[in-house]
Design an enzyme around this catalytic site. Sequence first.
Site, short mmCIF file in Angstrom:
data_model
loop_
_atom_site.label_atom_id
_atom_site.label_comp_id
_atom_site.label_asym_id
_atom_site.label_seq_id
_atom_site.Cartn_x
_atom_site.Cartn_y
_atom_site.Cartn_z
CB SER A 44 -0.95 0.06 1.27
OG SER A 44 -1.30 1.07 1.46
CD GLU B 276 -2.33 5.40 4.39
OE1 GLU B 276 -2.21 5.33 5.61
OE2 GLU B 276 -2.62 6.13 3.64
CE1 TYR C 298 -4.03 -1.71 5.60
CE2 TYR C 298 -2.97 0.15 4.86
CZ TYR C 298 -3.55 -0.93 4.53
OH TYR C 298 -3.93 -1.33 3.47
P1 NAP Z 1 -11.32 -4.87 1.99
O1 NAP Z 1 -12.53 -4.39 1.08
O2 NAP Z 1 -11.41 -4.23 3.25
O3 NAP Z 1 -11.29 -6.38 1.81
C1 NAP Z 1 -10.61 -7.19 2.81
C2 NAP Z 1 -10.66 -8.51 2.81
O4 NAP Z 1 -10.01 -9.44 3.70
C3 NAP Z 1 -12.08 -8.88 3.17
O5 NAP Z 1 -12.47 -10.15 2.11
C4 NAP Z 1 -12.03 -9.49 4.41
O6 NAP Z 1 -12.81 -10.79 4.69
C5 NAP Z 1 -10.54 -10.23 4.32
N1 NAP Z 1 -10.21 -10.72 5.49
C6 NAP Z 1 -9.72 -9.71 6.57
N2 NAP Z 1 -9.15 -10.35 7.83
C7 NAP Z 1 -9.03 -11.77 7.25
C8 NAP Z 1 -8.67 -12.91 7.81
N3 NAP Z 1 -7.98 -12.77 8.98
N4 NAP Z 1 -8.46 -14.04 7.26
C9 NAP Z 1 -8.73 -14.02 6.05
N5 NAP Z 1 -9.58 -13.08 5.27
C10 NAP Z 1 -9.43 -11.97 6.02
O7 NAP Z 1 -10.07 -4.33 1.12
P2 NAP Z 1 -9.91 -3.84 -0.21
O8 NAP Z 1 -9.94 -2.34 -0.38
O9 NAP Z 1 -10.44 -5.05 -1.24
O10 NAP Z 1 -8.24 -4.05 -0.39
C11 NAP Z 1 -7.72 -5.45 -0.75
C12 NAP Z 1 -6.31 -5.43 -0.17
O11 NAP Z 1 -5.58 -4.26 -0.63
C13 NAP Z 1 -5.92 -5.29 1.25
O12 NAP Z 1 -4.91 -6.21 1.85
C14 NAP Z 1 -5.71 -3.72 1.43
O13 NAP Z 1 -4.97 -3.46 2.61
C15 NAP Z 1 -4.84 -3.59 0.15
N6 NAP Z 1 -4.72 -2.22 -0.24
C16 NAP Z 1 -6.19 -1.71 -0.56
C17 NAP Z 1 -5.92 -0.26 -1.45
C18 NAP Z 1 -7.18 0.24 -1.61
O14 NAP Z 1 -7.14 1.42 -1.94
N7 NAP Z 1 -8.33 -0.43 -1.70
C19 NAP Z 1 -4.68 0.31 -1.43
C20 NAP Z 1 -3.61 -0.30 -1.19
C21 NAP Z 1 -3.59 -1.83 -0.66
P3 NAP Z 1 -14.42 -10.25 5.42
O15 NAP Z 1 -15.25 -9.70 4.18
O16 NAP Z 1 -14.77 -11.55 6.25
O17 NAP Z 1 -14.21 -8.97 6.30
O1 F7E Z 2 -9.02 8.06 4.05
C1 F7E Z 2 -9.41 11.43 5.20
C2 F7E Z 2 -8.55 10.69 6.04
O2 F7E Z 2 -10.05 5.99 4.89
C3 F7E Z 2 -8.54 8.95 2.90
C4 F7E Z 2 -7.25 2.05 2.64
O3 F7E Z 2 -7.92 1.29 1.37
O4 F7E Z 2 -6.25 3.52 1.01
C5 F7E Z 2 -7.16 3.50 1.98
O5 F7E Z 2 -6.67 4.18 3.26
C6 F7E Z 2 -8.21 10.23 3.52
C7 F7E Z 2 -7.41 10.25 4.91
O6 F7E Z 2 -8.40 6.08 3.15
C8 F7E Z 2 -12.86 11.26 6.58
O7 F7E Z 2 -8.15 11.46 7.11
C9 F7E Z 2 -11.43 12.84 6.01
O8 F7E Z 2 -6.42 11.39 4.77
O9 F7E Z 2 -10.43 6.62 2.58
P1 F7E Z 2 -9.72 6.46 3.54
P2 F7E Z 2 -6.69 5.86 3.55
O10 F7E Z 2 -6.51 5.89 4.86
O11 F7E Z 2 -5.92 6.72 2.49
C10 F7E Z 2 -4.77 3.02 1.18
C11 F7E Z 2 -3.92 3.07 -0.06
C12 F7E Z 2 -4.86 1.78 1.93
O12 F7E Z 2 -3.88 0.84 1.79
C13 F7E Z 2 -6.05 1.54 2.97
O13 F7E Z 2 -6.11 -0.14 3.26
O14 F7E Z 2 -9.38 10.89 3.80
N1 F7E Z 2 -10.72 11.67 5.74
N2 F7E Z 2 -12.39 12.56 6.38
C14 F7E Z 2 -11.61 10.84 6.20
N3 F7E Z 2 -11.50 9.41 5.92
C15 F7E Z 2 -12.49 8.48 6.19
N4 F7E Z 2 -12.47 7.21 6.21
N5 F7E Z 2 -13.68 9.02 6.75
C16 F7E Z 2 -13.71 10.61 7.16
O15 F7E Z 2 -14.83 10.89 7.43
#
Ligand code: NAP
Ligand code: F7E
Length: 325
Positions: free
Chosen positions: A125, A127, A149
């Site tokens: 990520s 992050e 995280y």
């Molecule tokens: P998500 O919607 O939160 O999905 C997470 C998945 O992980 C869900 O299917 C969840 O299952 C499963 N899970 C959680 N804990 C588990 C465990 N202990 N054993 C098995 N499965 C488990 O996340 P996403 O947005 O699709 O992201 C996919 C991956 O990419 C994650 O690793 C995230 O950290 C990473 N990532 C996401 C972004 C983004 O912007 N979306 C960017 C960079 C990296 P349940 O449905 O049962 O909760």
């Molecule tokens: O926040 C600001 C918050 O929770 C984005 C995950 O998929 O992407 C995701 O992480 C920004 C932050 O995503 C609210 O402070 C303001 O600056 O949508 P977010 P994230 O934290 O960037 C990365 C790449 C991952 O890997 C993660 O798994 O938005 N913000 N107001 C808020 N955020 C939330 N959630 N809610 C608010 O009310």
Amino acid sequence: MSKRRALITGITGQDGSYLADFLLEQGYEVIGMVRRTSTINFARIHHIQDKITLVSGDLLDQGSILAILQEYKPQEIYNLAAQSFVPASWKQPVFTGEVTALGVTRMLEGIRTVNPEIRFYQASSSEMFGKVQEVPQKESTPFYPRSPYGVAKVYGHWITVNYRESYDLFACSGILFNHESPRRGLEFVTRKITYNVAKIKLGLSQQLALGNLDSKRDWGFAGDYVRAMWLMLQQDSPDDYVVGTGETHSVEELCETAFSYLGLDWHDYVIQDPRFMRPAEVDLLVSDPGKARRVLGWEPDVSFTELIQMMVDADLATLKKEHNL
Ligand code: NAP
Ligand code: F7E
């Protein structure tokens, strides 16, 4: 020739569901690992449930991982499972470390012992860049995570690199910037905004409470990003790639884009609430996706504005249906 078989962890999540759609289109046999829950949460994969095989397992449970690898013999594994919500990682730092960090080692150990030929994708990520040391961020930019995280993902990244270098595994780390879709969880800021804009437009809500409006993110469409994951595992050698759009926007611009699309002024509805502020913030993320473009031939198709409008449209349609409007 028999179909290629892929195992997806996190198949019930946003990315897992898009990746499953994509791999089915490529002719793969898709195995999805799901953890046991008291109520079924298959909404994102409901439309393909008869085309995939779901198996019970958990990243916290080494035995379940070994059993799945032995029984289903996948050629590719996409490790998307994680505790992925950044604020939750301060509330549950140890759990986040167990799943998001050590879970990666459990999967890599499974591969090493059952079949070291399996190709492995780790969902790293942006992050990890946290308090950014360079703008834009690329593969060589040093990490400075700002949440439990982010710290857990840095561990997952380096253990993937380490197993590649120690055991010659085909293990890749995709450093993906934020990617969103109508299937995004409601607690993430994009979906929280598009869902509430739709509710306000339909008269179902009057106000939206947000945290920091100044932070900037490189937001793309999840459907584009799963293609990059697959491309990484089709190369001659394993490597790490940054995947993003190369553009950045603030949360305020996101509000402006979503509200104005439905003819609303966000200033009339958005309030700031300290409950949504973070103990440490990531202020600015913007990718340099040059390597992914050069080596993988990957480019995003959906722009920021198209993405937000797609999400608002989807939320409007769902809410109208739910409320018979
Ligand atoms: P998500 O919607 O939160 O999905 C997470 C998945 O992980 C869900 O299917 C969840 O299952 C499963 N899970 C959680 N804990 C588990 C465990 N202990 N054993 C098995 N499965 C488990 O996340 P996403 O947005 O699709 O992201 C996919 C991956 O990419 C994650 O690793 C995230 O950290 C990473 N990532 C996401 C972004 C983004 O912007 N979306 C960017 C960079 C990296 P349940 O449905 O049962 O909760
Ligand atoms: O926040 C600001 C918050 O929770 C984005 C995950 O998929 O992407 C995701 O992480 C920004 C932050 O995503 C609210 O402070 C303001 O600056 O949508 P977010 P994230 O934290 O960037 C990365 C790449 C991952 O890997 C993660 O798994 O938005 N913000 N107001 C808020 N955020 C939330 N959630 N809610 C608010 O009310």
